[in-house]
Design an enzyme around this catalytic site. Structure first.
Site, PDB file in Angstrom:
ATOM      1  N   ASP A  86       0.830  -1.201   0.000  1.00  0.00           N
ATOM      2  CA  ASP A  86       0.000   0.000   0.000  1.00  0.00           C
ATOM      3  C   ASP A  86       0.871   1.262   0.000  1.00  0.00           C
ATOM      4  O   ASP A  86       2.071   1.214   0.319  1.00  0.00           O
ATOM      5  CB  ASP A  86      -0.887  -0.036   1.254  1.00  0.00           C
ATOM      6  CG  ASP A  86      -2.179   0.729   1.095  1.00  0.00           C
ATOM      7  OD1 ASP A  86      -2.315   1.492   0.120  1.00  0.00           O
ATOM      8  OD2 ASP A  86      -3.059   0.577   1.967  1.00  0.00           O
ATOM      9  N   ASP A 109     -10.482   2.357  -3.363  1.00  0.00           N
ATOM     10  CA  ASP A 109     -10.970   2.169  -1.999  1.00  0.00           C
ATOM     11  C   ASP A 109     -12.491   2.233  -1.958  1.00  0.00           C
ATOM     12  O   ASP A 109     -13.089   2.027  -0.904  1.00  0.00           O
ATOM     13  CB  ASP A 109     -10.382   3.238  -1.066  1.00  0.00           C
ATOM     14  CG  ASP A 109      -9.079   2.762  -0.448  1.00  0.00           C
ATOM     15  OD1 ASP A 109      -8.719   1.593  -0.661  1.00  0.00           O
ATOM     16  OD2 ASP A 109      -8.429   3.561   0.247  1.00  0.00           O
TER      17      ASP A 109
HETATM   18  C1  DGJ Z   1      -5.733   2.027   1.974  1.00  0.00           C
HETATM   19  C2  DGJ Z   1      -6.126   0.797   1.210  1.00  0.00           C
HETATM   20  O1  DGJ Z   1      -6.589   1.115  -0.054  1.00  0.00           O
HETATM   21  C3  DGJ Z   1      -7.165   0.032   2.026  1.00  0.00           C
HETATM   22  O2  DGJ Z   1      -7.631  -1.072   1.298  1.00  0.00           O
HETATM   23  C4  DGJ Z   1      -6.530  -0.394   3.313  1.00  0.00           C
HETATM   24  O3  DGJ Z   1      -5.497  -1.297   3.066  1.00  0.00           O
HETATM   25  C5  DGJ Z   1      -6.030   0.835   4.053  1.00  0.00           C
HETATM   26  N1  DGJ Z   1      -5.169   1.631   3.246  1.00  0.00           N
HETATM   27  C6  DGJ Z   1      -5.288   0.429   5.305  1.00  0.00           C
HETATM   28  O4  DGJ Z   1      -4.712   1.495   5.921  1.00  0.00           O
END
Ligand code: DGJ
Length: 720
Positions: free
Chosen positions: A472, A542
């Protein structure tokens, strides 16, 4: 496929297209890119117009600013250049002329940068053209690769300083392309966090237009992709030209319609805040631009990108393997979990047939909220007493694989890593830095930081049975400064960061070839081909709401194959938009990519669990189609009240069609969808009926549905 050079004309041709250039007094001019032609028959008009600087040569004079150029420099051509170099004497005018060229089988790879590759030299041919300006001491090598069977040209450039002393590069596009006229529209994928890749189509107007990222990553705001379209181009017909940049940092796409209505398209690293020093003998290599010509509208372009990126950009074991159906705990628990809770979710996942449990953010340091511990990559035993190794073993004992989340490019102020190495974060010395999500970026332009992260990640991945990694990256880059670099090299920082990132990714992914890597940047903040070279999957957004995802996935499908799209069913009301959609719709939309769930499965009703079990069974049946099949858009969510798409196997023996009905309408009879990609002469079974491919494609499939948020999937099998 062939690359030829006759009578000053370069031609790169295959059965789909021809790309042609011409030498005029040593200037490399662009002639044609599109459907096949005999480019030697094309003439060049050298006419001048008022205020246009003249160059004399043996046959008279010509006017560079009125000609279609291949890789224009700042100087005599007065339009925005592809390349701008500042020489030691401060002069910026560079006039490169043809020096030599080379044609050979295969495709060379740029050092330290991701790019499309070949497995056999016979798949492609490459043309290298060297241009040189001996006054400036600058040499430019242009690379062009054409593939046998695809309407694709890969382009990039290397700029070399052949003088004693230094020069600064202020701009270096990966590709520049001049078109004869400006009668085009352009499509780009714009958005924001959790609203990525929305399709926007604009008319080309006079002057400069375009889009860019200055976020330090390719960004949610503008994906590094553009399609130039003739005004009459549609999904399945008309001329479309795709431009996709294999790069994960700041980019700029420019579209410039000039005084003669010629059009210049350029893409590459964003020149804003970019300045690269090349000392004597040194070269700078641009990222690669992958350009696709389609005479069959957007679908022809997408098919070429999908095939190329799935088979010759993505690498590793999972390139050719179906992906495990997974359960990720993020939206199910956020930071609030312990081992018991995780195991319950995993057990419920196993119960519905899921194959991989992914532990997301919150397992390390004191990470109980997002204001701390990034950098402290050791397990929080209060939450997970068995440690990562122990938890992985327990998950394995359930018959599932285990996956883990990391955010390896970040550092929290409240972390042991920051206390030990405050100088590792990117910030401007003496100035208050700007946190985002309460975190800062590690300076990946530094080799010691890269080495530390390689070592840290490799040792964690060795310490437990970890089959999947979610990588991430949750903030954009501000306060850009590299304390290790001299003042005149500060303009290199953002690109050096990306080069450092690529070095770390190469090392970690190659050291752990069994691991499935999924990239993520708060969803689609780095949904780009650069990342796909290292990680074959990308968490597309997201936003897990089914309706929003339709637009996000429709836009992404213009260029990226479904095998690269991470897509999950989440809880309702949806956490991002509060919308409640039925499970069938959420499943239908999520099954357009690499499928999984992201909710607390241990809290679902028996009815939902039963439906999920069926969804997982269906997904396992269709996943070879979704992963390797040809993808067709059957409708546009921007035009219809439903979105429909299908996947067809290469041999056309099987297919799956999905319809997501978005909004109902009063006085509505029925809808018809024309299928695509089937064998017209074959008979297929669809919805209990036997129908010819020709009927399904030319008349279509009629369905009655008038219910908000319906999800329907049809498996299609060839029976005769
Ligand atoms: C952003 C990601 O896109 C989410 O799926 C998740 O992993 C969060 N970060 C966790 O902090």
């Amino acid at each position: 496929m062939a690359i030829t050079f006759n009578n000053g004309t370069f031609q790169l041709s295959n059965k789909h297209m021809c790309y042609a250039m011409r030498l005029l007094d040593g200037n490399l001019l662009h002639l044609h890119w599109g459907a096949p032609v005999n480019a030697e028959e094309i003439g060049v008009t050298v006419k001048g117009t008022a205020f246009c600087p003249t160059t004399a040569y043996e046959n008279g004079s010509y006017f560079l600013g009125n000609l279609m150029q291949e890789y224009p420099f700042f100087g005599v051509d007065l339009r925005r250049p592809a390349c701008s170099v500042e020489l030691m004497n401060g002069c910026r005018a560079v006039e490169p002329k043809y020096k030599s060229h080379r044609i050979y089988d295969g495709k060379p790879m740029p050092q330290g940068l991701p790019a499309v590759y070949t497995e056999e030299d016979s798949e492609a041919q490459t043309l290298e053209i060297v241009l040189a300006d001996s006054y400036a001491g600058i040499e430019i090598k242009l690379f062009y690769t054409i593939f046998n069977d695809l309407p694709v040209i890969c382009r990039r450039a290397e700029i070399k300083n052949t003088n004693a002393g230094y020069a600064y590069i202020h701009a270096a596009a990966s590709a520049a392309l001049d078109f004869f006229d400006s009668d085009y529209k352009y499509m780009h994928l714009h958005g924001a966090w959790a609203r990525e890749k929305h399709v926007e189509i604009n008319d080309v107007h006079h002057g400069i237009q375009g889009f860019e990222s200055l976020c330090g990553h390719s960004s949610h705001i503008e994906n590094p992709f553009m399609a130039l379209m003739r005004p009459d181009a549609t999904e399945d017909s008309g001329d479309v030209y795709g431009f996709s940049l294999v790069y994960s940092g700041n980019h700029r796409f420019s579209i410039i319609s000039d005084q003669n209505k010629r059009l210049r398209v350029m893409c590459g690293i964003n020149p804003e805040n970019f300045k690269w020093k090349i000392d004597e003998g040194e070269s700078f290599a641009t990222p690669e631009a992958v350009m696709v010509y389609s005479g069959d509208g957007l679908s022809g372009m997408s098919h070429a990108y999908h095939k190329l990126y799935r088979t010759r950009l993505c690498r590793g074991k999972y390139r050719d393997a179906v992906r495990p159906a997974l359960i990720n705990n993020w939206e199910g628990t956020y930071f609030d979990f312990d081992e018991e809770k995780l195991l319950k979710i995993a057990e419920s996942g196993k119960n519905i047939g899921l194959e991989l449990f992914v532990l997301d953010d919150g397992w390390f340091g004191e990470r109980n909220s997002d204001d701390r511990s990034l950098g402290d990559w050791y397990v929080n035993k209060k939450k997970i007493p068995s440690g990562i190794d122990g938890l992985a073993r327990k998950i394995n004992a359930l018959g599932m694989k285990f996956g883990l989340w990391f955010e390896p490019e970040m550092i929290s102020e409240n972390s042991d890593l920051f206390r030990a190495h405050p100088q590792w974060r990117i910030c401007v010395p003496g100035r208050e830095p700007h946190p985002s999500r309460q975190q800062f970026i590690l300076n990946y332009a530094r080799e010691d930081v890269q080495d530390y992260m390689i070592e840290t990640l490799n040792s964690i991945l060795k310490s437990a049975d970890i089959s999947y990694v979610k990588w991430d990256m949750n903030r954009s880059m501000s306060d850009i400064y590299n304390i290790m670099a001299a003042p005149d090299r500060q303009g290199e920082t953002a690109h050096r960061y990306i080069l450092g990132l690529y070095r770390v990714l190469e090392s970690v992914t190659q050291t752990n070839p069994e691991v499935l890597f999924e990239s993520c940047s708060g969803g689609g903040g780095r949904n780009d081909p650069g990342m796909m070279y290292y990680m074959p999957q990308n968490w597309a957004s997201d936003d897990t709401d089914a309706l929003e995802r339709i637009y996000i996935q429709y836009g992404g499908s213009m260029v990226y194959p479904a095998s690269t799209v991470g897509s999950h069913v989440s809880a309702v009301p949806n956490h991002q938009v509060g919308r409640t959609t039925p499970l069938a719709m959420r499943g239908t939309v999520a099954m357009a990519g690499m499928f999984g769930y992201e909710l607390d499965l241990s809290k679902q009703s028996a009815e939902d669990i039963a439906e999920m079990k069926e969804q997982v069974e269906l997904y396992k049946r269709i996943r070879p189609l979704v992963t390797f099949g040809d993808y067709y858009r059957l409708s546009s969510p921007y035009k219809e009240r439903y979105a429909a798409w299908m996947f067809v196997s290469e041999d056309k023996e099987s297919a799956v069609m999905s319809i997501a009905y978005m909004l109902a309408q009063p006085s509505h009879l029925c809808d018809r969808i024309r299928l695509k990609g089937l064998d017209p002469d074959a008979v297929y079974e669809l919805d209990g009926k036997q129908i010819h491919g020709s009927t399904l494609m030319n008349y279509g499939f009629v369905f009655e549905c008038n219910k908000d948020y319906s999800g329907m999937m049809y498996e299609i099998k060839k029976v005769k």
